[in-house]
Scaffold this motif. Structure first.
Motif, mmCIF file in Angstrom:
data_model
loop_
_atom_site.group_PDB
_atom_site.id
_atom_site.type_symbol
_atom_site.label_atom_id
_atom_site.label_comp_id
_atom_site.label_asym_id
_atom_site.label_seq_id
_atom_site.Cartn_x
_atom_site.Cartn_y
_atom_site.Cartn_z
ATOM 1 N N GLU A 4 0.834 -1.209 0.000
ATOM 2 C CA GLU A 4 0.000 0.000 0.000
ATOM 3 C C GLU A 4 0.870 1.261 0.000
ATOM 4 N N LYS A 5 1.934 1.246 0.808
ATOM 5 C CA LYS A 5 2.834 2.401 0.832
ATOM 6 C C LYS A 5 3.513 2.579 -0.526
ATOM 7 N N HIS A 27 -0.715 13.297 1.000
ATOM 8 C CA HIS A 27 0.064 12.180 1.538
ATOM 9 C C HIS A 27 1.158 12.586 2.519
ATOM 10 N N VAL A 28 1.205 13.880 2.880
ATOM 11 C CA VAL A 28 2.244 14.342 3.799
ATOM 12 C C VAL A 28 1.618 14.962 5.045
ATOM 13 N N THR A 29 2.381 14.958 6.136
ATOM 14 C CA THR A 29 1.924 15.568 7.382
ATOM 15 C C THR A 29 2.052 17.088 7.293
ATOM 16 N N ASP A 30 1.375 17.792 8.198
ATOM 17 C CA ASP A 30 1.443 19.257 8.219
ATOM 18 C C ASP A 30 2.853 19.757 8.503
ATOM 19 N N ASP A 31 3.632 18.958 9.264
ATOM 20 C CA ASP A 31 4.996 19.366 9.627
ATOM 21 C C ASP A 31 6.064 18.624 8.819
ATOM 22 N N ILE A 32 5.727 18.272 7.564
ATOM 23 C CA ILE A 32 6.651 17.557 6.679
ATOM 24 C C ILE A 32 8.027 18.230 6.677
ATOM 25 N N GLN A 33 9.063 17.402 6.651
ATOM 26 C CA GLN A 33 10.434 17.890 6.532
ATOM 27 C C GLN A 33 11.048 17.277 5.280
ATOM 28 N N TRP A 34 11.560 18.130 4.395
ATOM 29 C CA TRP A 34 12.155 17.669 3.143
ATOM 30 C C TRP A 34 13.580 18.162 3.070
ATOM 31 N N THR A 35 14.508 17.221 3.070
ATOM 32 C CA THR A 35 15.922 17.533 2.919
ATOM 33 C C THR A 35 16.325 17.190 1.495
ATOM 34 N N THR A 71 9.669 -0.768 0.577
ATOM 35 C CA THR A 71 9.008 -0.318 1.803
ATOM 36 C C THR A 71 9.285 -1.316 2.913
ATOM 37 N N HIS A 72 9.428 -0.785 4.128
ATOM 38 C CA HIS A 72 9.638 -1.634 5.292
ATOM 39 C C HIS A 72 9.261 -0.840 6.542
ATOM 40 N N GLY A 73 8.192 -1.255 7.194
ATOM 41 C CA GLY A 73 7.784 -0.578 8.419
ATOM 42 C C GLY A 73 7.437 0.870 8.164
ATOM 43 N N LEU A 74 8.109 1.766 8.881
ATOM 44 C CA LEU A 74 7.861 3.198 8.749
ATOM 45 C C LEU A 74 8.698 3.857 7.654
ATOM 46 N N THR A 75 9.553 3.083 6.993
ATOM 47 C CA THR A 75 10.474 3.659 6.010
ATOM 48 C C THR A 75 10.211 3.120 4.614
ATOM 49 N N ALA A 76 10.663 3.891 3.632
ATOM 50 C CA ALA A 76 10.534 3.487 2.234
ATOM 51 C C ALA A 76 11.580 4.226 1.410
ATOM 52 N N ALA A 77 11.816 3.713 0.209
ATOM 53 C CA ALA A 77 12.712 4.368 -0.743
ATOM 54 C C ALA A 77 12.157 4.167 -2.142
ATOM 55 N N ASN A 107 -1.585 3.103 7.141
ATOM 56 C CA ASN A 107 -2.265 4.288 6.615
ATOM 57 C C ASN A 107 -1.594 5.589 7.048
ATOM 58 N N GLY A 108 -0.288 5.557 7.167
ATOM 59 C CA GLY A 108 0.447 6.738 7.619
ATOM 60 C C GLY A 108 0.658 7.755 6.517
ATOM 61 N N LYS A 109 1.020 8.942 6.950
ATOM 62 C CA LYS A 109 1.403 10.002 6.031
ATOM 63 C C LYS A 109 2.916 10.201 6.134
ATOM 64 N N ILE A 110 3.477 10.772 5.097
ATOM 65 C CA ILE A 110 4.920 10.982 5.044
ATOM 66 C C ILE A 110 5.282 12.181 5.908
ATOM 67 N N LYS A 111 6.229 11.960 6.837
ATOM 68 C CA LYS A 111 6.668 13.059 7.698
ATOM 69 C C LYS A 111 8.080 13.534 7.366
ATOM 70 N N GLU A 112 8.863 12.706 6.657
ATOM 71 C CA GLU A 112 10.224 13.099 6.275
ATOM 72 C C GLU A 112 10.560 12.548 4.898
ATOM 73 N N ILE A 113 11.197 13.381 4.094
ATOM 74 C CA ILE A 113 11.719 12.953 2.796
ATOM 75 C C ILE A 113 13.157 13.442 2.698
#
Length: 122
Positions: A4-5, A27-35, A71-77, A107-113
């Motif tokens: 799903e992710k 698909h992102v949180t309000d406090d998304i961080q993008w590096t 994808t794996h758990g809370l992380t993905a690439a 069903n999480g949203k992305i908080k860091e990229i």
């Protein structure tokens, strides 16, 4: 079989290259961080939207090829290639890899990229 992710990441990246930033922002949180490695750091949904617009990777002549999604758990690439026509009519090609961290397992949203981008000169 895609997770799903993985489906969300594919859909989000396709929306990005077509300039559909409302879809991306779903698909992102309000406090998304993008590096952007070697580039700017962005924090917050509205700053993220503006950074996406400024990047210029979107438009009718932009193509996206996704090579892999892991994808794996809370992380993905996700890694792939974007080809675009710049404002002067020249073709530009970029290879990229994005790593993602979600805020919840299901069903999480992305908080860091974290994005790694390399221009390919042919």
């Amino acid at each position: 079989m895609a997770t799903e992710k993985g489906k969300v990441l594919q859909q989000m990246n396709e929306a990005f290259v077509h300039g559909d930033f409302d879809n991306v922002l779903e698909h992102v949180t309000d406090d998304i961080q993008w590096t952007q490695v070697g580039g700017p750091f962005v924090k917050g949904k509205e700053a993220f939207r503006e950074a996406c617009r400024e990047m210029g990777w979107h438009g009718p002549d932009t193509t996206l090829t996704i090579h892999s999604i892991i994808t794996h758990g809370l992380t993905a690439a996700l890694e792939g290639v974007v080809e675009m026509i710049d404002k002067n009519g020249g073709k530009k090609t970029y290879a990229f890899c994005d790593t993602y961290r979600f805020n919840t397992f299901k069903n999480g949203k992305i908080k860091e990229i974290r994005s790694y981008v390399i221009r390919i000169k042919k």
